[in-house]
Design an enzyme around this catalytic site. Structure first.
Site, PDB file in Angstrom:
ATOM      1  N   ASP A  63     -16.032   9.047  13.576  1.00  0.00           N
ATOM      2  CA  ASP A  63     -16.036   9.204  12.115  1.00  0.00           C
ATOM      3  C   ASP A  63     -17.415   8.991  11.498  1.00  0.00           C
ATOM      4  OD1 ASP A  63     -13.302   9.809  11.783  1.00  0.00           O
ATOM      5  OD2 ASP A  63     -12.842   7.728  12.251  1.00  0.00           O
ATOM      6  N   HIS A  84     -14.481   0.782  18.050  1.00  0.00           N
ATOM      7  CA  HIS A  84     -13.368   1.574  18.563  1.00  0.00           C
ATOM      8  C   HIS A  84     -12.528   0.725  19.503  1.00  0.00           C
ATOM      9  CE1 HIS A  84     -11.179   4.947  20.317  1.00  0.00           C
ATOM     10  NE2 HIS A  84     -11.561   5.623  19.245  1.00  0.00           N
TER      11      HIS A  84
HETATM   12  N1  COA Z   1     -17.766  -3.577  11.635  1.00  0.00           N
HETATM   13  C1  COA Z   1     -17.930  -4.905  11.813  1.00  0.00           C
HETATM   14  N2  COA Z   1     -17.187  -5.636  12.662  1.00  0.00           N
HETATM   15  C2  COA Z   1     -16.259  -4.994  13.381  1.00  0.00           C
HETATM   16  C3  COA Z   1     -16.060  -3.607  13.261  1.00  0.00           C
HETATM   17  C4  COA Z   1     -16.866  -2.896  12.342  1.00  0.00           C
HETATM   18  N3  COA Z   1     -16.719  -1.594  12.163  1.00  0.00           N
HETATM   19  N4  COA Z   1     -15.082  -3.232  14.103  1.00  0.00           N
HETATM   20  C5  COA Z   1     -14.662  -4.331  14.736  1.00  0.00           C
HETATM   21  N5  COA Z   1     -15.371  -5.412  14.287  1.00  0.00           N
HETATM   22  C6  COA Z   1     -15.222  -6.792  14.733  1.00  0.00           C
HETATM   23  C7  COA Z   1     -14.049  -7.457  14.049  1.00  0.00           C
HETATM   24  O1  COA Z   1     -14.432  -8.026  12.823  1.00  0.00           O
HETATM   25  C8  COA Z   1     -13.633  -8.477  15.069  1.00  0.00           C
HETATM   26  O2  COA Z   1     -14.536  -9.558  15.005  1.00  0.00           O
HETATM   27  P1  COA Z   1     -14.029 -11.058  15.320  1.00  0.00           P
HETATM   28  O3  COA Z   1     -13.562 -11.034  16.744  1.00  0.00           O
HETATM   29  O4  COA Z   1     -15.247 -11.883  15.083  1.00  0.00           O
HETATM   30  O5  COA Z   1     -12.906 -11.317  14.345  1.00  0.00           O
HETATM   31  C9  COA Z   1     -13.888  -7.770  16.403  1.00  0.00           C
HETATM   32  O6  COA Z   1     -14.883  -6.781  16.123  1.00  0.00           O
HETATM   33  C10 COA Z   1     -12.653  -7.080  16.977  1.00  0.00           C
HETATM   34  O7  COA Z   1     -12.015  -6.358  15.938  1.00  0.00           O
HETATM   35  P2  COA Z   1     -10.521  -5.811  16.055  1.00  0.00           P
HETATM   36  O8  COA Z   1     -10.104  -5.311  14.700  1.00  0.00           O
HETATM   37  O9  COA Z   1      -9.644  -6.806  16.733  1.00  0.00           O
HETATM   38  O10 COA Z   1     -10.732  -4.624  17.085  1.00  0.00           O
HETATM   39  P3  COA Z   1      -9.832  -3.354  17.217  1.00  0.00           P
HETATM   40  O11 COA Z   1      -9.937  -2.894  18.602  1.00  0.00           O
HETATM   41  O12 COA Z   1      -8.481  -3.602  16.662  1.00  0.00           O
HETATM   42  O13 COA Z   1     -10.628  -2.403  16.199  1.00  0.00           O
HETATM   43  C11 COA Z   1     -11.160  -0.578  14.924  1.00  0.00           C
HETATM   44  C12 COA Z   1     -10.832  -1.097  16.317  1.00  0.00           C
HETATM   45  C13 COA Z   1     -11.513   0.890  15.012  1.00  0.00           C
HETATM   46  C14 COA Z   1      -9.937  -0.736  14.015  1.00  0.00           C
HETATM   47  C15 COA Z   1     -12.358  -1.376  14.338  1.00  0.00           C
HETATM   48  O14 COA Z   1     -13.487  -1.242  15.158  1.00  0.00           O
HETATM   49  C16 COA Z   1     -12.676  -0.983  12.910  1.00  0.00           C
HETATM   50  O15 COA Z   1     -12.065  -1.489  11.974  1.00  0.00           O
HETATM   51  N6  COA Z   1     -13.674  -0.044  12.696  1.00  0.00           N
HETATM   52  C17 COA Z   1     -13.980   0.416  11.383  1.00  0.00           C
HETATM   53  C18 COA Z   1     -12.998   1.514  10.979  1.00  0.00           C
HETATM   54  C19 COA Z   1     -13.225   2.772  11.784  1.00  0.00           C
HETATM   55  O16 COA Z   1     -14.348   3.260  11.932  1.00  0.00           O
HETATM   56  N7  COA Z   1     -12.126   3.347  12.268  1.00  0.00           N
HETATM   57  C20 COA Z   1     -12.138   4.621  12.991  1.00  0.00           C
HETATM   58  C21 COA Z   1     -11.882   4.418  14.438  1.00  0.00           C
HETATM   59  S1  COA Z   1     -12.066   5.952  15.301  1.00  0.00           S
END
Ligand code: COA
Length: 391
Positions: free
Chosen positions: A321, A263
């Site tokens: 979720d 998140h």
């Molecule tokens: N599974 C595996 N790795 C994850 C992850 C997940 N669900 N969520 C984040 N990461 C990792 C990324 O790969 C990244 O790794 P890196 O630094 O080695 O490249 C790091 O964590 C940061 O990711 P980033 O996308 O920059 O963080 P964010 O703050 O933008 O992401 C989300 C937030 C929610 C988009 C992300 O956690 C995600 O994609 N989750 C899965 C989708 C989801 O459940 N969404 C609903 C949110 S309520």
């Protein structure tokens, strides 16, 4: 990154773009409050209708106010017949979120306008959209199964009426309560992506229908509300608790993400996940089959284990979720509809944010740094090269 004195924060991380009195997310400690009430208090005690009142009118209702709101919600649930007919002509393979977004937008065609031809953007339009959203989801659920839609009932709760309209029979009290609490937990979440989209649209003075349509479009991606459906697909693929760890290792090895984990704001377990997990357990006992719940538990444990092996201080935990998947699945709702159910709860927050934006509006228009080509003269067509290189 900083260019020409401007600071660029990818994904607006950490950037404060406005204020709100509706909800507060405290990501470091894992606390979510709606107008100062902790969801840990609200989830076991309040109904979704009370939360709608809290968000739209600013306070928890007294009995007469709650009755009035319930009556208004109940009286606004029916859909215009031409929209039901339109759904009947949609290919049965259409994705539920596409249908929901289209029909919500279509509602504006049947809504009253003022003397300037503009739709009203007031609290009653908000209630209209909250009332009708589950009716659309339930109607499409039946139509695509080749069944006739069921007329809504005015005397039921939002959750109870959805389950009734979908199944054609009254739900068990445990099922109604579970969906009601799900809606409570999903009702608002500060400036999340879809709410921000709704506020951006409203800031242009687009009406509530257009602003909610923008929110729905933004919700559907799997980094946001689409994660609920994606988490369900993951659970189906994992199949059983015994496969969870291998699934996680393989998926992370391929550079994929575990849906329902991680998140932007929460650096601890999402507080909503705890309530949903408890509800998933209760529902699994109710349906007499704990397979989906146990698979979800194993997947969460395996994800934490493998993510910690990779990076001991990682802050990727289950989000809202994750346990939505076993909860909605045990309510008999198909996985590709989960994002629509998310919307049926979040529409309370979207509309409250739209009204809050309109009450103190200024156009939302951020800046970007430019990193394209330096300025040059127009190139006549006979002097252009196919790859775009300027001569
Ligand atoms: N599974 C595996 N790795 C994850 C992850 C997940 N669900 N969520 C984040 N990461 C990792 C990324 O790969 C990244 O790794 P890196 O630094 O080695 O490249 C790091 O964590 C940061 O990711 P980033 O996308 O920059 O963080 P964010 O703050 O933008 O992401 C989300 C937030 C929610 C988009 C992300 O956690 C995600 O994609 N989750 C899965 C989708 C989801 O459940 N969404 C609903 C949110 S309520």
């Amino acid at each position: 990154m900083s260019t020409q004195g401007l600071v660029v924060d990818r994904g607006l991380e950490g950037v404060v773009v406005g204020h709100t009195g509706l909800s507060n997310v405290e990501g470091a400690v894992g606390r979510l409050t709606y107008r100062g009430y902790d969801i840990d208090d609200l989830a076991p005690n309040a109904t979704f209708e009370e939360i709608v009142h809290l968000l739209l009118y600013g306070h928890l209702p007294v009995a007469a106010e709650l009755d009035r709101l319930k009556r208004e919600l109940g009286s606004r649930r029916s859909l215009p017949e031409p929209l039901v007919n339109a759904m009947q002509n949609v290919p049965k393979t259409a994705w539920p979120m596409d249908v929901l977004r289209t029909i919500i937008s279509g509602l504006s065609l049947f809504s009253p306008v003022n003397s300037h031809g503009e739709h009203l953007s007031d609290v009653h339009t908000a209630i209209e959209l909250i009332a009708k959203m589950p009716s659309i989801v339930a109607a499409w659920d039946r139509i695509r199964r080749g069944l006739d839609p069921v007329e809504p009932r005015a005397d039921l709760s939002q959750a109870g009426n959805f389950l009734y309209m979908r199944a054609g029979k009254l739900p068990h009290q445990i099922e109604e309560q579970a969906l009601d609490t799900y809606f409570v937990l999903l009702a608002d979440h500060s400036y999340n992506a879809s709410t921000f989209a709704a506020r951006v649209a409203a800031s242009t003075r687009a009406d509530v229908y257009a602003s909610v349509t923008a929110a729905l479009a933004t919700l559907q991606g799997d980094l946001h509300g689409g994660a609920a459906s994606a988490a369900h697909a993951t659970l189906v693929e994992v199949g059983s608790p015994a496969n969870a760890e291998k699934y996680v290792r393989d998926a992370l090895g391929r550079g994929e993400r575990i849906m329902g984990m991680g998140h932007r704001e929460y650096k601890v377990r999402d507080p909503r996940a705890r309530h949903l997990e408890a509800m998933a357990r209760k529902l699994s006992e109710h349906v007499g089959n704990s397979h989906t719940y146990e698979t979800a538990r194993a997947l969460e444990e395996a994800s934490r284990k493998v993510l910690q092996e990779k990076k001991p201080d990682n802050t990727i935990y289950a989000n809202v979720d994750f346990y939505t998947a076993p909860v909605l699945s045990d309510l008999g709702i198909p996985g590709d509809e989960f994002t629509c159910l998310f919307a049926c709860g979040r529409v309370a927050g979207w509309t409250a944010h739209i009204l809050e934006q309109l009450a103190d509006n200024r156009l939302i228009r951020p800046q970007a740094t430019y990193d394209g080509p330096i300025p040059g003269p127009y190139v006549p067509i006979e002097r252009r090269s196919a790859n775009g290189v300027r001569s």
